[in-house]
Design a protein around this motif. Structure first.
Motif, PDB file in Angstrom:
ATOM      1  N   GLY B  37      -0.760   0.488  -7.939  1.00 22.82           N
ATOM      2  CA  GLY B  37      -1.730  -0.445  -8.426  1.00 22.82           C
ATOM      3  C   GLY B  37      -1.376  -1.091 -10.084  1.00 22.82           C
ATOM      4  O   GLY B  37      -2.039  -1.355 -10.554  1.00 22.82           O
ATOM      5  N   ALA B  38      -0.454  -0.466 -10.100  1.00 25.56           N
ATOM      6  CA  ALA B  38       0.396  -0.219 -11.544  1.00 25.56           C
ATOM      7  C   ALA B  38       1.004  -1.813 -11.668  1.00 25.56           C
ATOM      8  O   ALA B  38       0.316  -2.591 -12.889  1.00 25.56           O
ATOM      9  N   GLY B  39       0.861  -3.050 -10.613  1.00 26.18           N
ATOM     10  CA  GLY B  39       1.234  -4.334 -10.471  1.00 26.18           C
ATOM     11  C   GLY B  39       2.723  -4.803 -10.599  1.00 26.18           C
ATOM     12  O   GLY B  39       3.020  -5.896 -10.444  1.00 26.18           O
ATOM     13  N   LYS B  40       3.348  -3.782  -9.707  1.00 25.64           N
ATOM     14  CA  LYS B  40       4.902  -4.195  -9.009  1.00 25.64           C
ATOM     15  C   LYS B  40       4.085  -4.779  -7.722  1.00 25.64           C
ATOM     16  O   LYS B  40       5.337  -5.854  -7.829  1.00 25.64           O
ATOM     17  N   SER B  41       4.162  -4.848  -6.893  1.00 27.65           N
ATOM     18  CA  SER B  41       3.518  -5.740  -5.870  1.00 27.65           C
ATOM     19  C   SER B  41       3.094  -6.616  -6.490  1.00 27.65           C
ATOM     20  O   SER B  41       3.562  -8.298  -5.691  1.00 27.65           O
ATOM     21  N   THR B  42       2.142  -7.466  -7.280  1.00 33.12           N
ATOM     22  CA  THR B  42       1.401  -8.627  -7.686  1.00 33.12           C
ATOM     23  C   THR B  42       3.076  -9.091  -8.503  1.00 33.12           C
ATOM     24  O   THR B  42       3.191 -10.568  -8.388  1.00 33.12           O
TER      25      THR B  42
HETATM   26  N1  LIG Z   1      -5.928 -10.147  -4.298  1.00 30.82           N
HETATM   27  C1  LIG Z   1      -6.933  -9.189  -5.331  1.00 30.82           C
HETATM   28  N2  LIG Z   1      -7.897  -9.106  -5.384  1.00 30.82           N
HETATM   29  C2  LIG Z   1      -7.657  -7.911  -7.133  1.00 30.82           C
HETATM   30  N3  LIG Z   1      -7.186  -7.282  -7.197  1.00 30.82           N
HETATM   31  C3  LIG Z   1      -6.342  -7.336  -6.489  1.00 30.82           C
HETATM   32  C4  LIG Z   1      -6.037  -7.838  -5.859  1.00 30.82           C
HETATM   33  N4  LIG Z   1      -4.005  -7.607  -5.191  1.00 30.82           N
HETATM   34  C5  LIG Z   1      -3.765  -6.486  -5.981  1.00 30.82           C
HETATM   35  N5  LIG Z   1      -4.693  -6.564  -6.732  1.00 30.82           N
HETATM   36  C6  LIG Z   1      -5.235  -4.841  -7.971  1.00 30.82           C
HETATM   37  O1  LIG Z   1      -4.451  -5.556  -8.856  1.00 30.82           O
HETATM   38  C7  LIG Z   1      -3.615  -3.848  -9.178  1.00 30.82           C
HETATM   39  C8  LIG Z   1      -2.058  -4.731  -9.351  1.00 30.82           C
HETATM   40  O2  LIG Z   1      -1.998  -4.475  -7.787  1.00 30.82           O
HETATM   41  P1  LIG Z   1      -0.136  -4.355  -7.228  1.00 30.82           P
HETATM   42  O3  LIG Z   1      -0.112  -5.260  -7.659  1.00 30.82           O
HETATM   43  O4  LIG Z   1      -0.964  -4.490  -5.744  1.00 30.82           O
HETATM   44  O5  LIG Z   1       0.092  -2.441  -6.961  1.00 30.82           O
HETATM   45  P2  LIG Z   1       1.406  -2.190  -7.434  1.00 30.82           P
HETATM   46  O6  LIG Z   1       2.222  -2.478  -6.122  1.00 30.82           O
HETATM   47  O7  LIG Z   1       2.174  -1.928  -8.085  1.00 30.82           O
HETATM   48  O8  LIG Z   1       0.953  -0.622  -6.813  1.00 30.82           O
HETATM   49  C9  LIG Z   1      -4.456  -3.141  -8.153  1.00 30.82           C
HETATM   50  O9  LIG Z   1      -5.217  -2.586  -9.494  1.00 30.82           O
HETATM   51  C10 LIG Z   1      -5.267  -3.756  -7.418  1.00 30.82           C
HETATM   52  O10 LIG Z   1      -5.743  -2.835  -6.899  1.00 30.82           O
END
Ligand SMILES: Nc1ncnc2c1ncn2[C@@H]1O[C@H](COP(=O)(O)OP(=O)(O)O)[C@@H](O)[C@H]1O
Ligand SMILES: [Mg+2]
Lengths: 283, 308
Positions: B37-42
């Protein structure tokens, strides 16, 4: 057409579909059921009355109605999982990072999801030729019927595809697609009748008996109702007699064709992962 | 090769990413580290043109991810953290499909696919159906998949998550091969040891903020003046523990039985001083030094205190 055989999505989907024996079972079963119904009716007719081959279109009408019912039932569902299915399988994002543009993905998907139902319709053509022996139907009518089926299949397919792109889940998308198709098939007819009667009630002195149905707006609504158009093509006439400025099947095809195009273009737009607004685009 | 400028992404009220500034050079392997949930995938999805940022810019190989997504896709291979495969397709057909999706001519495909399967050690599974492969194999096939158009940049989102240790090692070996091929790679993980020897640089992200960025050593020591140290002695464990606990620079002392592990908040001469003290007290010191093999500690040290 060369694109058809080199388009990777189409090749892949065809591979997946025609590799499962299920596909052939469905096809065989479908023809069997249609054939059985047909033979059953012929049998019953022959028991009940003496029929003269030559001017009996009942069988043809019955076959067309059954097949149309099947199209309404299958077409929306076939494409309602096209995009949401990829999303659920978690393959959509990968697909979107390739060189396939959203428009190309959408086009390929509509082709592949509807190919099967077209196959069903085409393979059932021999049944029609059998029925034509009983007469009462012209080759033109058969062609018009095919056109009518195709237009409907494409339109329902587009509805399914649009829902599939719009909704995240296949389940929701399928239900919505059925709902919208149901509205087109049944809803337009109901609205047509309701509006006509309403206007007649409101101005009883202006619209004596049947004239109300020939109001342009009302008439155009009737032309959007597939059962009405089907009955016109089959020469069976349900509902009031209307005077048309152009063949009703042509009007119907144009309306539904345009609707399909809009839905397909809308799907391609919705599928774009990053949608830039016009404002940002102009900058 | 990859640059982001004040990249920000909000999901409604949730700030998934705040003013991220990254700069990754050509041929570098960048480890992107942070808890779930840190924002890596984002971040990775924005770089892969799958997600629009709320504000800020991002460039891959000089192309703007928003304005020139097509060019970006051409130079980039993206592997999501979770991805599916199509049933009813064989491994070769699976790769053939993606090769087609990248407009690679038919004549080149069979050689290319054979090479890719060789690279990811799946040559013997060429004719196996993809849904029959194990998770580790699917993951490797997915890696081969993002290489079909021989991209310069690879974005791999937690490629080793959910793999058993052996599969992890296999994955790491393949990544090393890719590094030696000169690819620029961003690889994310929430568990670190697997990245330690692979990455040139790491960036630590927590709650959407990049809190440390640089080479592995720099990140651990410089940013907060915290080092994770390891101490091994022959015996006199209690005495050692007493001396360490007495030092004001030692935090989070952890007696692992065979050795000690602790956070040290002093500079190099403080370290030397501590060692001298131990030796003067007659402790038979076997090993005294930075605990580099365990990035998890580095990570804990760095993220300590962030977010509360
Ligand atoms: N489509 C979405 N809608 C709402 N919140 C999201 C969505 N995708 C991710 N998040 C939130 O954004 C934050 C970062 O997510 P993510 O980038 O997946 O983290 P990581 O890959 O580092 O675990 C998380 O708190 C997640 O809940
Ligand atoms: Mg993630």
């Amino acid at each position: 057409m060369t694109d058809f055989f080199t388009n990777p999505l189409i090749v892949k989907e065809m591979r997946e579909r025609f590799r499962t024996p299920k596909t052939f079972w469905i096809l065989g079963l479908y023809l069997l059921v249609m054939g059985a119904i047909l033979l059953g009716f012929i049998f019953i007719q022959q028991m009940n009355s003496y029929i003269s081959p030559g001017d009996n279109s009942e069988l043809f009408v019955m076959l067309a109605v059954i097949q149309y019912g099947m199209i309404c039932f299958i077409a929306p569902a076939l494409s309602a999982g096209a995009i949401s299915g990829e999303r659920e399988r978690q393959t959509l994002n990968i697909l979107l990072t390739t060189h396939l543009s959203p428009a190309k993905i959408i086009m390929s998907k509509i082709v592949t999801s509807l190919a099967f139902i077209f196959l069903l319709v085409v393979t059932s053509l021999p049944l029609y030729s059998f029925v034509i022996l009983y007469g009462g139907i012209s080759p033109t009518q058969l062609l018009l019927l095919l056109l009518f089926f195709s237009v409907n299949i494409i339109c329902f397919g587009s509805i399914g595809l649009f829902c599939s792109t719009w909704m995240k889940r296949t389940g929701v998308s399928t239900i919505t697609a059925y709902g919208l198709s149901f509205f087109l098939v049944v809803g337009t007819g109901l609205v047509f009748i309701f509006l006509g009667m309403l206007i007649q009630q409101m101005y009883p002195e202006v619209y004596v008996d049947e004239t109300v149905w020939n109001l342009l707006g009302i008439k155009l609504l009737a032309g959007m109702n597939p059962p009405y158009v089907l009955s016109e093509i089959l020469g069976e006439n349900i509902g009031p007699k209307l005077d048309w400025f152009m063949p009703v099947w042509a009007y119907f095809s144009i309306i539904y064709g345009v609707l399909s195009l809009i839905l397909i273009a809308g799907s391609a737009y919705l599928l774009r992962p990053v949608r830039r607004t016009w404002f940002a685009w102009k900058k | 090769m990859i640059r982001t400028e004040n990249l920000t992404k909000h999901y409604g009220k949730l700030h998934a990413l705040n003013d991220l500034n990254l700069e990754i050079g050509k041929g570098k392997v960048f480890g992107f580290i942070g808890p779930n949930g840190a924002g890596k995938s984002t971040t990775m999805m924005i770089l892969s043109t799958l997600l629009g940022p709320t504000s800020g810019r991002a460039y891959v190989a000089g192309y703007d991810v928003i304005k020139e997504p097509k060019d970006v896709r051409q130079v980039l291979g993206y592997m999501p953290d979770f991805f599916g495969v199509y049933d009813n397709l064989k491994a070769t057909e699976y790769l053939d499909f993606y090769a087609g999706a990248y407009n690679i001519p038919h004549s080149k495909r069979s050689n290319l696919i054979a090479d890719l399967l060789e690279l990811v050690n799946l040559s013997n599974k060429a004719d196996a159906y993809v849904d029959s492969l194990s998770r580790g194999m699917k993951q490797r096939l997915g890696l081969a998949r993002c290489l079909v158009h021989s991209p310069e940049v690879l974005i791999l989102d937690e490629p080793a998550s959910g793999l058993d240790p052996r599969a992890r090692i296999e994955m790491r070996e393949i990544l090393k091969k890719l590094r030696s091929m000169g690819k620029t790679i961003i690889i994310s993980s929430h568990i670190l040891p697997e990245l330690a020897e692979l990455c040139d640089d790491i960036g630590v992200i927590e709650k959407g903020n990049l809190i440390a960025c640089g080479s592995v050593d720099e990140v651990s020591v410089e940013t907060r003046g915290i080092a994770v140290m390891q101490l091994k002695t022959l015996d006199k464990l209690e005495e050692t523990e007493r001396i360490l606990a007495a030092s004001p620079l030692v935090k989070r002392l952890d007696n692992k039985g065979s050795h000690f592990r602790f956070h040290f908040t002093g500079n190099d001469s403080d370290k030397a001083g501590l060692l001298m003290k131990l030796v003067q007290e007659g402790i038979p010191v076997l090993h005294f030094g930075d605990s580099k093999e365990n990035l998890e500690d580095v990570f804990l040290a760095i993220t300590e205190g962030v977010g509360n």
